[in-house]
Design an enzyme around this catalytic site. Sequence first.
Site, PDB file in Angstrom:
ATOM      1  N   ASP A  14       0.817  -1.225   0.000  1.00 51.79           N
ATOM      2  CA  ASP A  14       0.000   0.000   0.000  1.00 51.79           C
ATOM      3  C   ASP A  14       0.849   1.274   0.000  1.00 51.79           C
ATOM      4  O   ASP A  14       0.410   2.321   0.475  1.00 51.79           O
ATOM      5  CB  ASP A  14      -0.966   0.028   1.201  1.00 51.79           C
ATOM      6  CG  ASP A  14      -1.884  -1.173   1.233  1.00 51.79           C
ATOM      7  OD1 ASP A  14      -2.640  -1.354   0.264  1.00 51.79           O
ATOM      8  OD2 ASP A  14      -1.839  -1.935   2.212  1.00 51.79           O
ATOM      9  N   HIS A  44      -2.827  -2.245  -7.068  1.00 52.89           N
ATOM     10  CA  HIS A  44      -2.039  -1.050  -7.357  1.00 52.89           C
ATOM     11  C   HIS A  44      -2.931  -0.019  -8.056  1.00 52.89           C
ATOM     12  O   HIS A  44      -3.289  -0.187  -9.221  1.00 52.89           O
ATOM     13  CB  HIS A  44      -0.825  -1.406  -8.215  1.00 52.89           C
ATOM     14  CG  HIS A  44       0.128  -2.338  -7.539  1.00 52.89           C
ATOM     15  ND1 HIS A  44       1.256  -2.861  -8.140  1.00 52.89           N
ATOM     16  CD2 HIS A  44       0.128  -2.849  -6.261  1.00 52.89           C
ATOM     17  CE1 HIS A  44       1.893  -3.637  -7.282  1.00 52.89           C
ATOM     18  NE2 HIS A  44       1.220  -3.650  -6.148  1.00 52.89           N
TER      19      HIS A  44
END
Length: 431
Positions: A14, A44
């Site tokens: 993240d 992503h």
Amino acid sequence: MKRAIITVGLGFGDEGKGAAVDFLTREYDAELVVRYCGGSQAGHNVELPDGRRHTFAQFGAGTLAGGARRPKTYLGPNVIIDPPAMLREARHLAELGVDNPTDLLAVHPRCLVTTVWHRALNQLRELSRDAGKHGSCGQGIGEARSYWLKHGEDALFAADLRDGSALRDKLELLRQRALLELQDFIHLVGDGPLRELDLWGLTTEAVARDLGASARNGAQICAQAPECETAIFEGAQGVLLDEYRGFHPHTTWSTVTAHHAWELVEQMEVESVAVVGITRAYATRHGEGPFPTWSPELTARLQDPGNPWNRWQGGLRCGWLDLPQLRYAAAVTGPLDGIVVNHLDQIAGSECRVCDAYEGAALSPAAAPNLAWQSRLTEELRQAGPVLSSATPDAVVQRLSEIAPVVMTGVGPTHEERTFSGLRFRGRKAA
């Protein structure tokens, strides 16, 4: 190939790898994005200035760059794929204006394939741990790799998807073994999840038909990456989750340092390379495991729509930037040629703090793969007392530049909201 940029997440995932890869693909006019580790559980996020948005899982996060000449994606041999999910992702990319997305995608024949039985074992095993959960995405990535480690060529590879007989034989063997392995912990799982998975109703023929159809309509299977001048190597997850470098047992089942990227760089005879580590301006953790700088107040303030709550990982936890962990991540990754700092806008105009050190813990990298050592580091983190100091966004950048040059900063989700100072490349032998 003339040059490659290897991107690596320096946290627990993240970090903003998608946005960084999207920008670098545009900046260097890269023709190829290489996924070198991880699997279909990747998330992503890339957002365009016009508001279009996609969460990349199995396509390279540079796919929306390039206009008429979009970059291709290559999934290297250490990526674990989910063919039906790959087609779903392709459909969304087509809705965003990408013509024939699967024509842009090539998969190494030795990519492992995750299946419904891997997912079932993954989810039920994690539920059986109750309060001792390791942390998981619930998509069977670790189970697919565990099965390969135990059973070698019995595992399902991308090359098997177009051989109907081999596909059915391998799936039936997998089904039988999965049901036997489930007996070790099925008594610890409630009836609800078992009924939801419907293990009685799963048939080998139906699963084989679904996987075979996905393969026929999906990516090319190719042992060599497409030729290009410049490639962006897109990491997955983060170094702090690495199977041997992360904090055991709250880790992934694969190597997510730059190790596999360097293997491909050697095979592709890349002339020059730059390695870029990626972090947010604050720390995050999705899933179980120690988190010394976790702040409930910061978590409540920094809502992230790209990382919603899910039943396996819970919600995204946020904490202050953790320099000891970032130094550790940089040390185990190897020399960095630059650092990308994302989400600087989210710490501007409010109280911001940075963890400079711990009381009662020192994260020392092991000299060799040693899970007992990593477990001790995990216990250190559980007891660690973060030493915090006030900081501004500029101070955050300054402190990170003590680890490696900060080459890119981001103050928003799109490529237009990034400032870039350029990269210095080195010969591939310099690793």
